[in-house]
Design a protein around this motif. Structure first.
Motif, PDB file in Angstrom:
ATOM      1  N   LYS A 126      35.241  37.829  40.149  1.00 24.40           N
ATOM      2  CA  LYS A 126      36.213  38.730  40.695  1.00 24.40           C
ATOM      3  C   LYS A 126      37.461  37.995  40.455  1.00 24.40           C
ATOM      4  O   LYS A 126      37.721  36.906  40.826  1.00 24.40           O
ATOM      5  N   ILE A 127      38.563  38.892  40.062  1.00 25.62           N
ATOM      6  CA  ILE A 127      39.953  38.373  39.785  1.00 25.62           C
ATOM      7  C   ILE A 127      40.799  39.021  40.699  1.00 25.62           C
ATOM      8  O   ILE A 127      40.638  40.351  40.711  1.00 25.62           O
ATOM      9  N   THR A 128      41.550  38.617  41.511  1.00 26.60           N
ATOM     10  CA  THR A 128      42.341  39.147  42.426  1.00 26.60           C
ATOM     11  C   THR A 128      43.932  39.054  41.931  1.00 26.60           C
ATOM     12  O   THR A 128      44.270  37.662  41.814  1.00 26.60           O
ATOM     13  N   LEU A 129      44.734  40.101  41.789  1.00 26.87           N
ATOM     14  CA  LEU A 129      46.107  39.874  41.618  1.00 26.87           C
ATOM     15  C   LEU A 129      46.859  39.902  42.697  1.00 26.87           C
ATOM     16  O   LEU A 129      46.322  40.362  43.720  1.00 26.87           O
ATOM     17  N   PRO A 130      48.228  39.240  42.696  1.00 26.99           N
ATOM     18  CA  PRO A 130      49.003  39.540  43.962  1.00 26.99           C
ATOM     19  C   PRO A 130      49.102  40.954  44.533  1.00 26.99           C
ATOM     20  O   PRO A 130      49.045  41.779  43.899  1.00 26.99           O
ATOM     21  N   ASP A 131      49.543  41.187  45.651  1.00 30.08           N
ATOM     22  CA  ASP A 131      49.827  42.409  46.358  1.00 30.08           C
ATOM     23  C   ASP A 131      50.893  43.106  45.583  1.00 30.08           C
ATOM     24  O   ASP A 131      51.383  42.954  44.565  1.00 30.08           O
ATOM     25  N   GLU A 132      51.327  44.190  46.220  1.00 29.50           N
ATOM     26  CA  GLU A 132      52.194  45.018  45.776  1.00 29.50           C
ATOM     27  C   GLU A 132      53.454  44.290  45.473  1.00 29.50           C
ATOM     28  O   GLU A 132      53.749  43.365  45.938  1.00 29.50           O
ATOM     29  N   TYR A 156      53.973  43.007  42.379  1.00 29.45           N
ATOM     30  CA  TYR A 156      53.393  42.658  41.065  1.00 29.45           C
ATOM     31  C   TYR A 156      53.586  43.155  40.026  1.00 29.45           C
ATOM     32  O   TYR A 156      53.029  44.206  39.648  1.00 29.45           O
TER      33      TYR A 156
END
Length: 140
Positions: free
Chosen positions: A4-10, A12
């Motif tokens: 699972k890869i999570t990108l920064p919130d709104e 980005y």
């Protein structure tokens, strides 16, 4: 396996290459697939990843060609004729010295091909292209 890869919130903005490094189990084991193509013709895929320890990524090619392995001397290249297809990554992550190293490696491998073999180069980035519409014959 999953990841699972999570990108920064709104807010980005993904405006550069995303690079993910991973090592899978058995990555250094050579693997091959042989398939019958036509009556007396076969197609083979060989995949290998050399063992490179404590070497910067820019020196990976140098390390792979100076490991002292005798495997290359056991292969009779004059009898190893065929068609070789090289893949060349020319995406943004390959800029600078990386693309130069890739070109040097490609030239090295092309010069090492057995006589009377055929080759082609497929390069890819945003799109892909072939060096030639048909395989090219190796000449000395």
């Amino acid at each position: 396996y999953t990841a699972k890869i999570t990108l920064p919130d709104e807010g980005y903005i993904p405006n550069k290459d995303f690079v993910l490094y991973y090592i899978s189990e058995g990555v250094h084991e050579a693997k091959s697939i042989v398939s019958k193509f036509e009556k007396d013709q076969y197609c083979a895929l060989i995949k290998f990843c050399p063992v490179i320890k404590d070497v910067p990524i820019d020196d990976a090619f140098k390390a792979a060609t100076t490991t002292g392995s005798d495997l290359a001397s056991e292969i009779v290249m004059s009898k190893s004729k065929g068609e070789f297809i090289f893949l060349l990554d020319r995406s943004g992550s390959m800029s600078g010295s990386r693309i130069e190293k890739a070109k040097e490696a490609l030239i090295f491998f092309l010069k090492s091909l057995p006589s009377d073999s055929y080759f082609n180069v497929v390069s890819f980035g945003t799109n892909f292209s072939f060096l030639s519409k048909k395989p090219l014959k190796v000449s000395n």
